[in-house]
Enzyme design. Structure first.
Site, mmCIF file in Angstrom:
data_model
loop_
_atom_site.group_PDB
_atom_site.id
_atom_site.type_symbol
_atom_site.label_atom_id
_atom_site.label_comp_id
_atom_site.label_asym_id
_atom_site.label_seq_id
_atom_site.Cartn_x
_atom_site.Cartn_y
_atom_site.Cartn_z
ATOM 1 N N GLY A 171 6.497 -5.090 3.387
ATOM 2 C CA GLY A 171 7.929 -5.057 3.131
ATOM 3 C C GLY A 171 8.513 -6.456 3.206
ATOM 4 O O GLY A 171 8.427 -7.247 2.263
ATOM 5 N N GLY A 172 9.096 -6.782 4.350
ATOM 6 C CA GLY A 172 9.871 -8.022 4.523
ATOM 7 C C GLY A 172 9.207 -9.283 3.994
ATOM 8 O O GLY A 172 9.843 -10.068 3.283
ATOM 9 N N HIS B 56 6.274 7.286 1.448
ATOM 10 C CA HIS B 56 6.691 6.256 2.410
ATOM 11 C C HIS B 56 7.481 6.910 3.538
ATOM 12 O O HIS B 56 8.266 7.827 3.301
ATOM 13 C CB HIS B 56 7.524 5.178 1.710
ATOM 14 C CG HIS B 56 7.694 3.968 2.584
ATOM 15 N ND1 HIS B 56 8.591 3.936 3.619
ATOM 16 C CD2 HIS B 56 7.048 2.773 2.597
ATOM 17 C CE1 HIS B 56 8.489 2.765 4.226
ATOM 18 N NE2 HIS B 56 7.561 2.038 3.628
ATOM 19 N N GLU C 272 0.668 3.226 7.539
ATOM 20 C CA GLU C 272 1.832 2.498 8.027
ATOM 21 C C GLU C 272 2.401 3.204 9.259
ATOM 22 O O GLU C 272 3.194 4.150 9.121
ATOM 23 C CB GLU C 272 2.918 2.442 6.952
ATOM 24 C CG GLU C 272 2.506 1.726 5.697
ATOM 25 C CD GLU C 272 3.715 1.185 4.942
ATOM 26 O OE1 GLU C 272 3.748 -0.015 4.712
ATOM 27 O OE2 GLU C 272 4.630 1.965 4.619
ATOM 28 N N ASN D 72 6.358 -4.014 -1.225
ATOM 29 C CA ASN D 72 7.351 -2.943 -1.356
ATOM 30 C C ASN D 72 8.712 -3.557 -1.072
ATOM 31 O O ASN D 72 9.036 -3.839 0.081
ATOM 32 C CB ASN D 72 7.023 -1.819 -0.361
ATOM 33 C CG ASN D 72 8.117 -0.768 -0.302
ATOM 34 O OD1 ASN D 72 9.006 -0.730 -1.155
ATOM 35 N ND2 ASN D 72 8.067 0.082 0.706
ATOM 36 N N TRP D 73 9.482 -3.761 -2.116
ATOM 37 C CA TRP D 73 10.764 -4.456 -1.956
ATOM 38 C C TRP D 73 11.885 -3.559 -1.442
ATOM 39 O O TRP D 73 12.986 -4.034 -1.217
ATOM 40 C CB TRP D 73 11.180 -5.088 -3.284
ATOM 41 C CG TRP D 73 10.314 -6.247 -3.669
ATOM 42 C CD1 TRP D 73 9.277 -6.786 -2.943
ATOM 43 C CD2 TRP D 73 10.410 -7.024 -4.859
ATOM 44 N NE1 TRP D 73 8.728 -7.842 -3.615
ATOM 45 C CE2 TRP D 73 9.402 -8.010 -4.785
ATOM 46 C CE3 TRP D 73 11.237 -6.979 -5.979
ATOM 47 C CZ2 TRP D 73 9.221 -8.952 -5.805
ATOM 48 C CZ3 TRP D 73 11.052 -7.910 -6.988
ATOM 49 C CH2 TRP D 73 10.058 -8.883 -6.897
ATOM 50 N N LYS D 74 11.603 -2.261 -1.326
ATOM 51 C CA LYS D 74 12.617 -1.332 -0.813
ATOM 52 C C LYS D 74 13.930 -1.547 -1.571
ATOM 53 O O LYS D 74 13.894 -1.799 -2.773
ATOM 54 C CB LYS D 74 12.760 -1.511 0.701
ATOM 55 C CG LYS D 74 11.388 -1.433 1.401
ATOM 56 C CD LYS D 74 11.449 -1.382 2.893
ATOM 57 C CE LYS D 74 10.040 -1.253 3.461
ATOM 58 N NZ LYS D 74 9.986 -1.134 4.909
ATOM 59 N N SER E 59 4.998 -4.678 9.464
ATOM 60 C CA SER E 59 5.175 -6.030 10.019
ATOM 61 C C SER E 59 3.984 -6.947 9.719
ATOM 62 O O SER E 59 3.581 -7.750 10.559
ATOM 63 C CB SER E 59 5.451 -5.968 11.522
ATOM 64 O OG SER E 59 6.683 -5.308 11.767
ATOM 65 N N GLU F 37 10.015 6.043 5.053
ATOM 66 C CA GLU F 37 11.476 6.030 4.861
ATOM 67 C C GLU F 37 11.906 7.172 3.938
ATOM 68 O O GLU F 37 12.977 7.759 4.130
ATOM 69 C CB GLU F 37 11.913 4.649 4.335
ATOM 70 C CG GLU F 37 11.820 3.593 5.431
ATOM 71 C CD GLU F 37 11.578 2.174 4.961
ATOM 72 O OE1 GLU F 37 11.722 1.895 3.758
ATOM 73 O OE2 GLU F 37 11.225 1.330 5.812
ATOM 74 N N GLY G 124 9.102 -2.921 9.879
ATOM 75 C CA GLY G 124 10.346 -3.670 10.000
ATOM 76 C C GLY G 124 10.730 -4.010 11.425
ATOM 77 O O GLY G 124 11.863 -4.416 11.696
HETATM 78 P P1 13P Z 1 7.595 -4.396 6.804
HETATM 79 O O1 13P Z 1 6.459 -5.236 6.273
HETATM 80 O O2 13P Z 1 8.939 -5.001 6.540
HETATM 81 O O3 13P Z 1 7.365 -4.027 8.236
HETATM 82 O O4 13P Z 1 7.587 -3.029 5.971
HETATM 83 C C1 13P Z 1 6.414 -2.335 5.822
HETATM 84 C C2 13P Z 1 6.593 -1.272 4.821
HETATM 85 O O5 13P Z 1 7.317 -0.315 5.044
HETATM 86 C C3 13P Z 1 5.909 -1.422 3.533
HETATM 87 O O6 13P Z 1 5.965 -0.244 2.801
#
Ligand code: 13P
Length: 256
Positions: free
Chosen positions: A234-235, A94, A166, A9-11, A213, A96, A172
Site C-alpha cells: 500500500g503506502g 482485500h 495480509e 495497491n494504491w487504494k 507495512s 478493507e 497501514g
Molecule cells: P500498507 O503497505 O500501507 O500497510 O498496505 C498494505 C495493503 O493493504 C496492500 O493491499
C-alpha cells in the site's frame, strides 16, 4: 522457480493525472528488473489512462476489485468484462473490502471465478485480525479463508491465481509481521492448504505474497523467505523511489 510479483495497491489515492504522471516516472525506473513481475493497481477511474500510459512497458495493471456479474443493476460496480482488455490482475478479498464493504468469503469466491472466466488474474487477499492473532487462531482462520476463496477453482485456474497474506493488524500500521512469522503462515498454512487441495506440484507453483507495512527497509527480510514470492504494497507503492527500491530489493534478494 516462481517469478516474484510486486503489486502496488494504491487504494483511494491519486487522481487520474497524478496516477498517469506517477507511472510515466515509474516505468523506466522499473524496466531493468525483468525478473520481477511489476503491477500497479490504481482506482477504477484511473485504470484506462494508466493502462494507456504503460502500453509498451513491462509494467502490468490491476484493478482493486470486481463484481461477479457480467452486467446488471448493481450501482457502483464494475464487471470482469469491463476490466478485460484494460487490466490483467484484480485484487479480490482485500480486508478493507471485507471490513468496510462487507465482502464475504462467498463473494470473494464468486468474484475469483468470474474474474478467471473473463481471463483476469485474481490476487486473492486473506489475513487475520489482531484479536484472532492474539487468540492463536491465525492458521485455522487463514486456511479457512483460502479454502472458501478457492471453492470450485480448477488446477488450470490456479495457474492464474496469486494469493496475498495480509494480516489486518499489519496494514497501514507500520507494524509488520516479521519475515519468519509471515513465512510460517504463507508456507506452513497457505501453501500447506494448497497442497491438500491441489497436490504438492501445483501448490509449489502458486505465488503467495506478503502484505502489511512493507517498506524498502524491511523488503529484503520478506524476500529472503523461501515461501514468500513478492509483496502487495500500500503506502510505499505511492512513492516512486520506494516502489523502485522494493522491486530492486526483490530482484537482488531472490537473485533474479
Ligand atoms: P500498507 O503497505 O500501507 O500497510 O498496505 C498494505 C495493503 O493493504 C496492500 O493491499
Amino acid at each position: 522457480m516462481r517469478t516474484p510479483i510486486i503489486a502496488g495497491n494504491w487504494k483511494m489515492y491519486k487522481t487520474v493525472s497524478e496516477s498517469v504522471d506517477f507511472v510515466r516516472e515509474l516505468a523506466p525506473k522499473l524496466a531493468p528488473f525483468s525478473g520481477v513481475e511489476r503491477v500497479v493497481c490504481p482506482t477504477y477511474l484511473a485504470l484506462t489512462a494508466v493502462a494507456d500510459a504503460l502500453k509498451g512497458t513491462p509494467i502490468h495493471v490491476g484493478a482493486q476489485s470486481v463484481h461477479w456479474e457480467a452486467q446488471g443493476a448493481f450501482t457502483s460496480q464494475v464487471s470482469p468484462a469491463m476490466l478485460k482488455g484494460i487490466v490483467e490482475y484484480v485484487i479480490i478479498g482485500h480486508s478493507e473490502c471485507r471490513a468496510y464493504l462487507a465482502e464475504t468469503d462467498e463473494q470473494v469466491n464468486k468474484k475469483a471465478k468470474a474474474a478467471l472466466a473473463a481471463g483476469l488474474k485474481p490476487i486473492i487477499a486473506v489475513g487475520e485480525s489482531l484479536e484472532q492473532n492474539e487468540r492463536g487462531e491465525t492458521a485455522a482462520f487463514v486456511s479457512a479463508q483460502v479454502r472458501a476463496a478457492l471453492v470450485g477453482l480448477t488446477p488450470a485456474d490456479m495457474a492464474n491465481v496469486v494469493i496475498a497474506y495480509e494480516p489486518i493488524w499489519a496494514i497501514g500500521t507500520g507494524r509488520n509481521a516479521d519475515g519468519a512469522t509471515a513465512n510460517k503462515i504463507i508456507g506452513g498454512t497457505i501453501r500447506a492448504t494448497l497442497i491438500e487441495l491441489y497436490g504438492e506440484t501445483l501448490a509449489q507453483s502458486v505465488r503467495i505474497q506478503y502484505g502489511g507495512s512493507v517498506k524498502p527497509d524491511n523488503m529484503a527480510e520478506f524476500m529472503a523467505q523461501p515461501d514468500i514470492d513478492g509483496a502487495l504494497v500500500g503506502g510505499a507503492s505511492l512513492k516512486v523511489n520506494d516502489f523502485v527500491a522494493l522491486v530492486e530489493s526483490a530482484a537482488r534478494t531472490k537473485g533474479v
